[in-house]
Structure formats: C-alpha cells, structure tokens
Scaffold this active site. Sequence first.
Site, PDB file in Angstrom:
ATOM      1  N   VAL A 185     -26.203  11.704  26.712  1.00  0.00           N
ATOM      2  CA  VAL A 185     -25.108  11.693  27.667  1.00  0.00           C
ATOM      3  C   VAL A 185     -23.744  11.144  27.075  1.00  0.00           C
ATOM      4  CG1 VAL A 185     -24.626  10.826  29.880  1.00  0.00           C
ATOM      5  CG2 VAL A 185     -26.907  11.773  29.486  1.00  0.00           C
ATOM      6  N   ALA A 186     -24.070   9.872  26.402  1.00  0.00           N
ATOM      7  CA  ALA A 186     -22.725   9.194  26.205  1.00  0.00           C
ATOM      8  C   ALA A 186     -22.080   9.792  24.882  1.00  0.00           C
ATOM      9  CB  ALA A 186     -23.402   7.840  25.306  1.00  0.00           C
ATOM     10  N   ASP A 244      21.243  31.422  31.161  1.00  0.00           N
ATOM     11  CA  ASP A 244      22.496  32.162  32.031  1.00  0.00           C
ATOM     12  C   ASP A 244      23.305  31.088  32.069  1.00  0.00           C
ATOM     13  OD1 ASP A 244      20.911  34.553  32.116  1.00  0.00           O
ATOM     14  OD2 ASP A 244      20.214  34.066  34.278  1.00  0.00           O
ATOM     15  N   ASN A 282     -17.078   7.882  20.847  1.00  0.00           N
ATOM     16  CA  ASN A 282     -18.128   8.514  20.575  1.00  0.00           C
ATOM     17  C   ASN A 282     -18.958   8.575  19.349  1.00  0.00           C
ATOM     18  OD1 ASN A 282     -18.168   9.208  23.069  1.00  0.00           O
ATOM     19  ND2 ASN A 282     -18.221  11.345  22.990  1.00  0.00           N
ATOM     20  N   GLU A 314     -20.164   5.137  18.839  1.00  0.00           N
ATOM     21  CA  GLU A 314     -21.426   4.776  19.348  1.00  0.00           C
ATOM     22  C   GLU A 314     -22.571   5.491  18.402  1.00  0.00           C
ATOM     23  OE1 GLU A 314     -20.955   6.398  23.441  1.00  0.00           O
ATOM     24  OE2 GLU A 314     -19.311   5.048  23.786  1.00  0.00           O
ATOM     25  N   ASN A 337     -20.679   3.960  28.103  1.00  0.00           N
ATOM     26  CA  ASN A 337     -20.261   5.397  28.193  1.00  0.00           C
ATOM     27  C   ASN A 337     -19.304   5.370  29.482  1.00  0.00           C
ATOM     28  OD1 ASN A 337     -19.904   8.130  27.665  1.00  0.00           O
ATOM     29  ND2 ASN A 337     -21.400   8.552  29.344  1.00  0.00           N
ATOM     30  N   THR A 375     -16.071   3.135  29.143  1.00  0.00           N
ATOM     31  CA  THR A 375     -14.961   3.500  28.239  1.00  0.00           C
ATOM     32  C   THR A 375     -14.468   4.675  28.647  1.00  0.00           C
ATOM     33  OG1 THR A 375     -16.613   4.000  26.822  1.00  0.00           O
ATOM     34  CG2 THR A 375     -15.507   1.997  26.518  1.00  0.00           C
TER      35      THR A 375
HETATM   36  P1  ATP Z   1      25.175  34.906  33.902  1.00  0.00           P
HETATM   37  O1  ATP Z   1      24.357  36.114  33.162  1.00  0.00           O
HETATM   38  O2  ATP Z   1      25.414  33.740  32.993  1.00  0.00           O
HETATM   39  O3  ATP Z   1      24.591  34.742  35.254  1.00  0.00           O
HETATM   40  P2  ATP Z   1      27.207  36.460  35.342  1.00  0.00           P
HETATM   41  O4  ATP Z   1      26.870  35.807  36.472  1.00  0.00           O
HETATM   42  O5  ATP Z   1      28.543  36.463  34.761  1.00  0.00           O
HETATM   43  O6  ATP Z   1      26.554  35.685  34.061  1.00  0.00           O
HETATM   44  P3  ATP Z   1      26.590  38.924  36.028  1.00  0.00           P
HETATM   45  O7  ATP Z   1      26.231  38.539  37.644  1.00  0.00           O
HETATM   46  O8  ATP Z   1      25.755  40.292  35.457  1.00  0.00           O
HETATM   47  O9  ATP Z   1      26.713  38.051  35.130  1.00  0.00           O
HETATM   48  O10 ATP Z   1      28.262  39.501  36.137  1.00  0.00           O
HETATM   49  C1  ATP Z   1      28.688  40.260  35.148  1.00  0.00           C
HETATM   50  C2  ATP Z   1      30.085  40.632  35.428  1.00  0.00           C
HETATM   51  O11 ATP Z   1      30.075  41.442  36.545  1.00  0.00           O
HETATM   52  C3  ATP Z   1      30.988  39.338  35.794  1.00  0.00           C
HETATM   53  O12 ATP Z   1      31.661  38.702  34.592  1.00  0.00           O
HETATM   54  C4  ATP Z   1      32.039  39.986  36.775  1.00  0.00           C
HETATM   55  O13 ATP Z   1      33.058  40.304  36.073  1.00  0.00           O
HETATM   56  C5  ATP Z   1      31.267  41.061  37.499  1.00  0.00           C
HETATM   57  N1  ATP Z   1      30.736  40.528  38.745  1.00  0.00           N
HETATM   58  C6  ATP Z   1      30.123  39.444  39.182  1.00  0.00           C
HETATM   59  N2  ATP Z   1      29.709  39.414  40.311  1.00  0.00           N
HETATM   60  C7  ATP Z   1      30.378  40.359  40.970  1.00  0.00           C
HETATM   61  C8  ATP Z   1      30.401  40.735  42.381  1.00  0.00           C
HETATM   62  N3  ATP Z   1      29.859  40.312  43.328  1.00  0.00           N
HETATM   63  N4  ATP Z   1      31.111  41.982  42.543  1.00  0.00           N
HETATM   64  C9  ATP Z   1      31.687  42.687  41.399  1.00  0.00           C
HETATM   65  N5  ATP Z   1      31.700  42.313  40.251  1.00  0.00           N
HETATM   66  C10 ATP Z   1      30.928  41.297  39.848  1.00  0.00           C
END
Ligand code: ATP
Length: 895
Positions: free
Chosen positions: A286-287, A333, A699, A702, A727, A730
């Site tokens: 067991v230990a 991102d 172990n 022991e 056992n 510890t």
């Molecule tokens: P990440 O990937 O780092 O989040 P991001 O937010 O810039 O980057 P997306 O959201 O894919 O990536 O946006 C890409 C591009 O789309 C932006 O650079 C912008 O030009 C355009 N965009 C972002 N948001 C909008 C929106 N609400 N309406 C229209 N165009 C947009």
Amino acid sequence: MTAEPQDQPPWHTLEPAQLYERLATSPAGLDAAQAAVRLSRYGANELDAAQPLSPWPVLLRQFKNVLIVILLIAALLSAFLGHAVEAVAIAVIVLFAALLGFVQEYRAERALETLRGMAAPDAAVLRGGTEVTVPARELVPGDLLLLRAGDRVAGDVRLTEAYGLQLEESALTGESLPVDKHAAPLTAPDVPLSERGNMAYAGTVVSYGRGAGVVVATGMQTEFGGIARMISTIEGGRTPLQENLDRVGSLLARAALVAVAVIVSAGLLRGEPFIGMLLFGIALGVAAVPEALPAVVTISLALGVQRMVKRHALMRRLAAVETLGSTTVICSDKTGTLTRDEMTVRSCFCAGSWYEVSGAGYEPVGEFSVQGRGGAPSAELVELLRTALLASDAKIFQDQATGRWAAQGDPTEAALVVAAAKAGLSRDELAARYPRLDEIPFSSERKCMTTLHREEVGLVACAKGAPEVILSACTAQLGEDGEGPLDQPAAARIAEAARAMAAGALRVLAVARKQGTSRAEAESGMTFLGLVGMIDPPRPEARAAIATCREAGIRPVMITGDHPATATAVARELGLLDEGRVVTGSELESMDDADLEREVAAIRVYARVSPAHKLRVVAALQKKGEVVAMTGDGVNDAPALKKADIGIAMGITGTAVSKEAAAMTLTDDNFASIVAAVEEGRGIFDNIKKYLMYLLSSNIGEIGLMAGAMLVGLPLPLSAVQILYVNLATDGLPALALAVDPAEPDLMRRPPRDATRGIFNRAVVTLILAGGAWSSLVNLALFAWARASGCSDAEAMTMTFVSLVLIQFFKAYNFRSDRDSVFRRPFANRWLNLAVAWEICLMLVVVYLPVLHRPFGTFSLTAADWAVIILASGSVVPVLELTKSFSRRRGGAFI
Ligand code: ATP
C-alpha cells in the site's frame, strides 16, 4: 412551451403580428419582469438539468479502491487473529487515507464544476427595447433574440429580421453547407425542418449576416432538445501527462508489488510468522503503490485552472494546460487584444483636404480643423460622416451613474458615430429620414459593409471598409465642385493619403455611396467620399507582456486584418517588431507552403490577412516544431483555433463558435492574460513534477530500506503499522502542499519546456534515484547501528521510523526545485511549512504518548537518539544539493 402546438398553425406560417400576439410579446421584446416570470414557468433553457455534485458518491468511491479494500481485509484479519490493537490502528489509518482521497477528489471535482458554469454560453436579446446579454440558460419563449455571425442559436426562433443571414444547420439536419434564411411567412404548414427558411433552430450556427427573431421554444422543447446536448461543457478528458502518469503509475505499482513479494517471500523463508509477514506485505504494498498520483495531478491541474480564471483565462480543455507551459509562439490578433479597441477618429481626408478631429474617447464633444484652423465642417465632410453614420450599427450612450460615455456594438463604428455627432449629426434623426431597408454585412474576408436606405430619389447604398476594397468599387469621387470621375492619379492620391494615415498607427476606413441603386448593384460604380483615420491605443500592459514573452523564449506574432502600415506602427510601439518582417495576406498567397515554412521564423507581423490565412500560418509554424497559441474571435477563425496547439477565443468580443473551437477563452480579451496563463501553465507542470519527484523518491526509500534489510539479514526495520503511518504522513498533506507550491522566481526567464520530452528528464530521474537510494542507505545504516549499539528492537525501529519520515520532509523542501539550491527560498511554501509542522507534532504524539506505543510499536526516544536521527536524516540535504550542482554543471536540460 412546446415546439409546435398541435391545434394551432405552426410558427413558420405566422405573420409577425400573429407571432407577437401568440407569444404575448412585442418587437421590443419582453421586459425583465416578464422574462423572470416566464423563466420560473418554463424553466431554464437547458437540455437536461446538470446533476449538482454530491459528496457521497465521491466518498463511496474511496472504498471501492482496491488498496483500501485490501487494507480493510487486513484489519479484519488481524482482529480475527487476536491482534486487536494493530487492527484498530490499521482501520484508523485506512479511514484517514479514505478521507484524504475524498478531500483530494472532491476538491478537484468541485473546481471543475465551477469552471463548467463559467464556460456557459450567452445570448443577446432585446429586453424592454434595450439590447442585453444574458446567460443562454435564461432565455425564455417570447424573448427577442438577436443573431450575428458566429453565434450559436440558443433557442428555437421564428425570424422577424434577416440581413444576408445564413445558418449552418448540420447539428440538426446533417447538411454542412450554410442555408439562406429570411423573415417572410411560409404558406405550407407541413414543410420539413430543413426547408423552414424563416426559422432558426437551437444548436445551429450563424455563419454569415445578421438577424433577429422571437424565441418560440427553449430547453428540452427545442427541436435540438431531443437530439443532442448543447456544447457548454469543459472537456475533461485525460491530458497527455495524465495518460503518461497513468502508465508510469501502473508500471511502478507492478514493480512495487514484485519487490514486496520478494521481501515477503524472503521473510517467510527466514521463518518469520506467516500472518505477520502477510500484514507487513500488504502495508508495504500500500505504501509503495503511488495511489494518490492521479488525484494529485487532477488537483494541480484544477487548482491551476482556477488560478488562471483569476488572471482572466478560462480553460475549456484541461489537456491544454500542460501544452500552455511549452508554448513557443503566440499569434495574437491586434485589435482589442494588443490594442484597447477604443477607437477615436483623429483625422479625415475628404475632397483633397485634411481635417483634424479633437476630443477623446466616446464623448461626442470635439471640433474639426484644417491646418489648425477650426470652423464648421465642409458640406463634403458632412456627407462623408452622414454616410458613415448610416452604414454603422453601433450606439453611444452616457452612463447615468458615472456620467461617462460608452459604446455598444463595434468600436470601429462607434468611433464613426462619435465623429458624426461632433459634426452635429444624430443617428435617430437620420435613421428616421433614411430608413434602412437592407444590408450586405461586414465580414473579415470582405473587409467592407454596405447598407441600403430609402431616399427621396430611390435607394441609396452607403458603404465603408478597407480603403483598397472601397476604392476598387468606386468610379467617381465627391470633390469641392460636386461629383467627378475617379481617375488613376486621383485614386493614387487617395491610396497615398490612406498609407500616410496608417503609418501614423491609425486604422483607416474609406466611405462611399451610390444613389439610385439596387442591392445587386450596390457595391460597384460607387462615389468615393473620403477617408477616416482612427487611433486605437495599444494596451499599456501589452508592452510589458511582450517583453515577458521575449524573456521566456516565446515569440509573439501579430496577425491582423488591418493595413500593414497601421500594423507595423502598432507593432513597433509595442516592441514586437524590433527584428523580423511584415508580410501581407496577398504576399502570403503568393508563397507556397514550402516558402512559408522557410520564412515563417522571421515573420513578426501578418497584415491584411483573412481568417483562412491563419490556418496556413499555424500549419507552417507547427511544421517547424513550434507549439503555437493562436487567438481568434470570428466565426471563420474556428478552424485555425482548432488546429493551433492552444486556440484562444475572446470572451467579450468572440463569437460562440470561436469559443467552442478554442481550448481557452480570455475573459478580458487581453494579450497580457495569455502570457499570465502561460506562466500558470508552466507553474502547474512544475508542481506536478515536484510532487512526482517527492512521491517516487519516497517510495524508493521505503522499499529500498525493507529490501536492503532482507538482503543483509537484518530483521524488519519497520512494523506494518509504522509503514502505513509513514505513507499517510508523507503522501498526504506535504504532497498536497507541493502541488500548490509557489512558482520559482525565474519561471518566465527560462526557455519553454520541450513538449516532446516527458516529465522524466535526466535531472529529475537523477534526483529521484539519488534521494531514494540515499534514504534507503542511511536508514538501513541507522537501524543496523542502533541494534549494534545495544538499543532495543522498539528503540531501533522507532529511530528508523522517525528518520524515514524526516528524510521525506527534507526531500519535500529540496524537491521544490530540480535545479536551484534548497537554501534559496527554503520556506516560501506556507502550506508545506504548515503540513510539515503538523505532521511533526503528530509524530511526536505517536512517539511519546504511552498508549500509542503498543499499536505503533514506538518507544520514547532520548535526546541522544534525536541527535543521531537528525544527523542521519539531515544528510540527505547535502547529497541532493551535490546532485543538483552536478547536473547543473553538466548543463542538462532542467525543464
Ligand atoms: P484583428 O484581426 O487584429 O482584430 P481587425 O479588427 O482590423 O484586426 P478585421 O475586423 O477583419 O480585422 O477588419 C479588417 C478591415 O476591415 C479593417 O482594417 C477595416 O478597414 C475594415 N473594417 C473593420 N471593421 C469594419 C466595419 N465595421 N465596417 C466596415 N469595415 C470595417
């Protein structure tokens, strides 16, 4: 609430007014009070109510453990054979062991249960006309559910609005291609589920577009209810380390049992009494079997995961905790993770002029100026902002309590709404004058978005998006003298202006419109109105986190949909681009997989990429042997999140689909939290290693002692009860304390652990063997010496017993690091200090309390005995120190 009442027309045939009436709701949704009443009437929106965790099954399980059963039989046997005192002692020890096992397991399960609750999905609904996010389990029939790309539909919904809405219904129908949805009533009552184009069913996923609808069924009443479970759980599973340790554990158990069998047979051959030897064999078995191993590993993982929650990282897959510690690349991102995602428009480029915009945050107060001169915005600028406002969904509002302005919706759009408000434009007024009839939604692939509104002259399309995308849709531009053609030089000037803005770390959006159009032709032949540049300040903690990554041998990489110039400027500001290069999505497309693999080590920033590119980047990095953590928030990020070693979803802005695909969710969307989680992951792995070294080395000590005694012809140095006690003392509290040991200070200054190598590297194995062998030798020598110098059997055995326990405690302190001296921070683990102090008190009771002398076979030790014991047991410290320094000098991998 039934999904489809028998005596009434089915939901998909109803007109919206009938729908609202039948469910006693309205286009503004239910109010909070109505929702609460319905929640208690219809119950939570869950499939089968999760069983609350009860302690009893966990406790019962302890007694199903083979070792405990064997011990209980041994206790009965000894009682039966007249060894009543020993029987009671064994029974008490068994109870303690079961209790300890129970506490360990129950804690682990409780921790997991808490985490499961946290991973539950949310739903966006209108309550009293205001959008709120509620836990999906609180959704009720009659709620107005809002659907956006990436959402998992939380209840059965009859759609009342659908803009480019597509659902992926494979969970229900098996069809993996997205299905178009609409809001119009159907005439035929008996169409199959897959053809009910105006229904969205629970468990399906919004793959594109936007929509809204009334919830008609929840929980077990949904179509999905009968078929499958909702995905809201943490995948427990066994981690690779756990599987590895299971194998090691059973191997060790077998080895220990063989050793025990040999020792018992040798004893029998020498004429020891059969029953005594049997009891002893059981106790030693067991230990020696590391039975607490799985529970302690689970506890280390579960407690570590709880600590991660405090640092804003929620693990969905336990196996990922280990992988986290060996992460070598973090692909993040930009927007929202490395930056604050609080956009403010700083400048506009319109009809050939540059405008600066003052003001901060979402407060709609600020002015427009041209080269330092303020004044009313020009007509062209107003047209630019009006169009941008019409094409945006975000809202800004002032918090009643704090007076601060905040935004609801996409921060990029919120910035446009604020800039328009600074020019005196109100979204409510505009929305009333130019009602929105349709829209072509934004996606990370399209990088633009268009809305269609009714105007005096017909339909007008308002578009905003990445400059190159919008420019390619334009054939005209608005200048000071009205509309004119957009020729090549003009387009080049605009592109240059966009680049200049982006180089200043601004996120740039272009705006265009088209009057008198239709949906099909909306995004061609447009008129360019101008550019808007907004800042998105880097998160202050991201810079420090990137520096930490560097020190920890982890390469941070930015992957963004934004313009390369913006990405480069932000990456420089964050200290992410001191070396290495920037690659755009289109460059990525021109590289084949072999090219990418060759280059991937040098690339620090990927700009203007689409989610599909992320998958290639992960694959290339993994081919190069990297362990990749990758963030993502959109519906199309899911494949890359699944492929990455650690997929990381955004808790605030992330879609349900991305969260389900990810192994971890950041509750604050912050890059720094990834680094914190990696640190915790490293700490957890280290603690399991410490515990394992301690357990195995104890172990070996022991068994080695017993086997050695048999070999050299000495009597048994410890009684069965003593072995069981060692056992428990510890393997119990001190071992648990090691599982929560504070991290070593240089945890994030070491390179990542090599994921291909297990826990048993050379340094670890050397320490286990050295500690175990030395313990066996010293205790054997102590026992032999005590007997030779005229001590009674009881005295010699008690000295060996105490020395064995103390040696294990010395080792516990020593194994807090497999590389650093024990003297570096000897008492940093408060729990270990307490556990050891408590165990020493108990041991003194066992040694000095006369009533315990018989059951434990102990003897009141003298001061001289103690001097010898402390000298003998303390000798393990220099031995382990020497082993560590020897390993250090050999430059072994200590991770
Ligand atoms: P990440 O990937 O780092 O989040 P991001 O937010 O810039 O980057 P997306 O959201 O894919 O990536 O946006 C890409 C591009 O789309 C932006 O650079 C912008 O030009 C355009 N965009 C972002 N948001 C909008 C929106 N609400 N309406 C229209 N165009 C947009």
